[in-house]
Design a protein around this motif. Structure first.
Motif, PDB file in Angstrom:
ATOM      1  N   VAL A 139    -102.454  33.077   7.248  1.00 45.43           N
ATOM      2  CA  VAL A 139    -102.048  32.225   6.139  1.00 45.43           C
ATOM      3  C   VAL A 139    -102.415  30.777   6.470  1.00 45.43           C
ATOM      4  O   VAL A 139    -102.003  30.241   7.503  1.00 45.43           O
ATOM      5  CB  VAL A 139    -100.525  32.352   5.889  1.00 45.43           C
ATOM      6  CG1 VAL A 139    -100.100  31.459   4.737  1.00 45.43           C
ATOM      7  CG2 VAL A 139    -100.158  33.802   5.606  1.00 45.43           C
ATOM      8  N   SER A 177     -96.492  34.105  -0.349  1.00 47.07           N
ATOM      9  CA  SER A 177     -96.113  34.847   0.860  1.00 47.07           C
ATOM     10  C   SER A 177     -94.854  35.665   0.600  1.00 47.07           C
ATOM     11  O   SER A 177     -94.753  36.823   1.027  1.00 47.07           O
ATOM     12  CB  SER A 177     -95.852  33.884   2.023  1.00 47.07           C
ATOM     13  OG  SER A 177     -97.014  33.132   2.299  1.00 47.07           O
ATOM     14  N   LEU A 184    -105.088  34.276   3.415  1.00 49.78           N
ATOM     15  CA  LEU A 184    -104.485  33.688   2.221  1.00 49.78           C
ATOM     16  C   LEU A 184    -104.475  32.178   2.411  1.00 49.78           C
ATOM     17  O   LEU A 184    -103.935  31.675   3.398  1.00 49.78           O
ATOM     18  CB  LEU A 184    -103.058  34.221   2.043  1.00 49.78           C
ATOM     19  CG  LEU A 184    -102.296  33.701   0.818  1.00 49.78           C
ATOM     20  CD1 LEU A 184    -102.944  34.183  -0.480  1.00 49.78           C
ATOM     21  CD2 LEU A 184    -100.833  34.154   0.869  1.00 49.78           C
ATOM     22  N   TYR A 198    -108.613  34.473   0.175  1.00 48.48           N
ATOM     23  CA  TYR A 198    -107.996  34.478  -1.152  1.00 48.48           C
ATOM     24  C   TYR A 198    -107.307  33.155  -1.389  1.00 48.48           C
ATOM     25  O   TYR A 198    -106.454  32.745  -0.614  1.00 48.48           O
ATOM     26  CB  TYR A 198    -107.010  35.653  -1.249  1.00 48.48           C
ATOM     27  CG  TYR A 198    -107.745  36.949  -1.019  1.00 48.48           C
ATOM     28  CD1 TYR A 198    -108.321  37.647  -2.077  1.00 48.48           C
ATOM     29  CD2 TYR A 198    -107.962  37.420   0.281  1.00 48.48           C
ATOM     30  CE1 TYR A 198    -109.069  38.800  -1.859  1.00 48.48           C
ATOM     31  CE2 TYR A 198    -108.709  38.573   0.507  1.00 48.48           C
ATOM     32  CZ  TYR A 198    -109.259  39.250  -0.566  1.00 48.48           C
ATOM     33  OH  TYR A 198    -110.014  40.381  -0.355  1.00 48.48           O
ATOM     34  N   GLU A 199    -107.688  32.477  -2.451  1.00 46.75           N
ATOM     35  CA  GLU A 199    -107.123  31.154  -2.714  1.00 46.75           C
ATOM     36  C   GLU A 199    -107.113  30.873  -4.205  1.00 46.75           C
ATOM     37  O   GLU A 199    -108.011  31.284  -4.931  1.00 46.75           O
ATOM     38  CB  GLU A 199    -107.926  30.055  -1.988  1.00 46.75           C
ATOM     39  CG  GLU A 199    -109.409  30.098  -2.273  1.00 46.75           C
ATOM     40  CD  GLU A 199    -110.217  28.968  -1.619  1.00 46.75           C
ATOM     41  OE1 GLU A 199    -109.779  27.816  -1.657  1.00 46.75           O
ATOM     42  OE2 GLU A 199    -111.311  29.250  -1.110  1.00 46.75           O
ATOM     43  N   SER A 237    -103.768  35.366  -6.423  1.00 50.87           N
ATOM     44  CA  SER A 237    -104.736  35.482  -5.320  1.00 50.87           C
ATOM     45  C   SER A 237    -104.235  36.510  -4.307  1.00 50.87           C
ATOM     46  O   SER A 237    -105.018  37.289  -3.748  1.00 50.87           O
ATOM     47  CB  SER A 237    -104.948  34.127  -4.630  1.00 50.87           C
ATOM     48  OG  SER A 237    -105.474  33.182  -5.546  1.00 50.87           O
ATOM     49  N   ALA A 238    -102.913  36.507  -4.076  1.00 54.44           N
ATOM     50  CA  ALA A 238    -102.333  37.518  -3.181  1.00 54.44           C
ATOM     51  C   ALA A 238    -102.552  38.919  -3.753  1.00 54.44           C
ATOM     52  O   ALA A 238    -102.807  39.876  -3.009  1.00 54.44           O
ATOM     53  CB  ALA A 238    -100.841  37.241  -2.981  1.00 54.44           C
ATOM     54  N   LEU A 297    -105.935  39.930  -2.937  1.00 59.14           N
ATOM     55  CA  LEU A 297    -105.979  40.303  -1.511  1.00 59.14           C
ATOM     56  C   LEU A 297    -105.559  41.771  -1.344  1.00 59.14           C
ATOM     57  O   LEU A 297    -106.210  42.548  -0.624  1.00 59.14           O
ATOM     58  CB  LEU A 297    -105.055  39.364  -0.731  1.00 59.14           C
ATOM     59  CG  LEU A 297    -104.913  39.492   0.779  1.00 59.14           C
ATOM     60  CD1 LEU A 297    -104.433  38.153   1.359  1.00 59.14           C
ATOM     61  CD2 LEU A 297    -103.985  40.600   1.238  1.00 59.14           C
TER      62      LEU A 297
END
Ligand code: IPM
Ligand code: MN
Length: 355
Positions: free
Chosen positions: A7, A22, A70, A272-273, A296-297, A300
């Protein structure tokens, strides 16, 4: 499944939106019985402050060995300007390049519930569902830069192989969607664009006869994107055109804060952003939109961990939250806006609900 996720919260609103993303990943792990280890590493301006390097070796090594990365956002006035010895952006470009993350997927879809949040008319944007495939490790971003007393130059280069591989990613994606591919270039002026057009045409003729290809000049594409955005399915373009056009396209969805991205290479590994920046003007106020980071997560989960059910569930929870009217200030200028934490918590509580 067990997964290690590196992260990189970064700067400005980066840590604020990444905290929510998160938490959502932890929620998904709990609900679906996975073990995700999320470990933060210094990156961007924060890493310049702590280690005099926007991409410290330890951060790069952790990113290489993680299953996925991430990332929040980087940059800010503190690390820009002519006197800045190092820039956060340098770390981001290096990370993309070192990890071979050449294909940047930026989906844009318009939710019916948000059609009025856009500055564009509902009848123009309703039903928009497109994906940009932006080439991410070549072009003018990475060419030789020169500066002397007389002036400056940035070199733009593309190899045939770089164009072939990004076009293949885009055409494959089009195959899973409406089988329409728009390739965007400036072939009336630039030599790299003339090569881009030739190679794209050849790859489609030889390998993707079932995908309809059109070529469009970038200035014209900028116009058609807001004139008739529904006509687009997959759009493929070079690094800088993709950077500019995706910020433009984000306004179709209503806010830059909503849009996620995945930067992929040959394997499953990916970065991933959210596509938004570090927004120093609103940093620290707890009002940033966490949806781009949370979505974005979800990307992922889909692309790096191959957890399609989990990805779709997380996306559905974001959509349900927005439809229920929980919106941050960027999406509800008039009404009572949710804070970053409230919006994230609303998504999290939805994804924990049973049934
Ligand atoms: C993006 C950003 C970056 C880019 C910057 C921060 C270097 O604008 O991811 O779109 O230009 O690629
Ligand atoms: Mn950008």
């Amino acid at each position: 499944m067990k997964a290690h996720i590196a992260v990189l919260p970064g700067d400005g609103i980066g840590p604020e939106v990444i905290a929510q993303a998160s938490a959502c990943l932890a929620g998904i792990a709990q609900r679906f019985g996975h073990q995700f280890t999320l470990t933060p590493y210094p990156f961007g301006g924060a890493a310049i402050d702590a280690h005099a390097d926007p991409l410290p070796e330890a951060t790069l090594a952790a990113c290489r060995s993680a299953d996925a990365i991430l990332l929040g956002a980087i940059g800010g006035p503190k690390w820009s300007g002519p006197a800045a010895p190092r820039r956060p952006e340098e770390g981001l470009l290096r990370l993309r390049r070192e990890l071979g993350a050449f294909a940047n997927l930026r989906p844009v879809s318009v939710l019916a519930a948000l059609a009025d949040a856009s500055t564009l008319k509902r009848e123009v944007i309703e039903g928009v569902d497109l994906v940009f495939v932006r080439e991410l490790t070549g072009g003018i971003y990475f060419g030789e830069k020169r500066r002397d007393a007389r002036g400056a130059s940035d070199l733009c280069t593309y190899t045939v192989a770089e164009i072939e591989r990004i076009v293949r990613v885009a055409a494959q994606l089009a195959r899973t969607r409406r089988r329409r591919l728009t390739s965007i270039d400036k072939a009336n002026v630039l030599e790299t664009s003339r090569l881009w057009r030739e190679v794209t045409q050849r790859v489609l003729d030889q390998e993707f006869k079932d995908v309809a290809l059109e070529h469009m000049l970038v200035d014209s594409a900028a116009m058609h994107l807001i004139r008739r955005p529904r006509d687009f399915d997959v759009l493929v373009t070079e690094n800088m055109f993709g950077d500019i056009l995706t910020d433009e396209a984000s306004m179709l969805a209503g806010s830059l804060g909503l849009l996620p991205s995945a930067s992929l290479g040959d394997g499953r590994h990916g970065i991933y952003e959210p596509i938004h920046g570090s927004a120093p003007d609103i940093a620290g106020r707890g009002i940033a939109n966490p949806c781009g980071a949370i979505l974005s997560a979800a990307m992922l989960l889909r692309h790096s961990l191959r957890l399609e059910t989990e990805a779709a569930h997380l996306e559905a929870c974001v959509v349900a939250t927005l439809e229920a009217g929980v919106r941050t200030a960027d999406l509800s200028p008039a009404g009572r806006a949710a804070t970053t934490a409230e919006a994230g918590a609303a998504v999290l509580s939805r994804l924990q609900q049973r049934g």
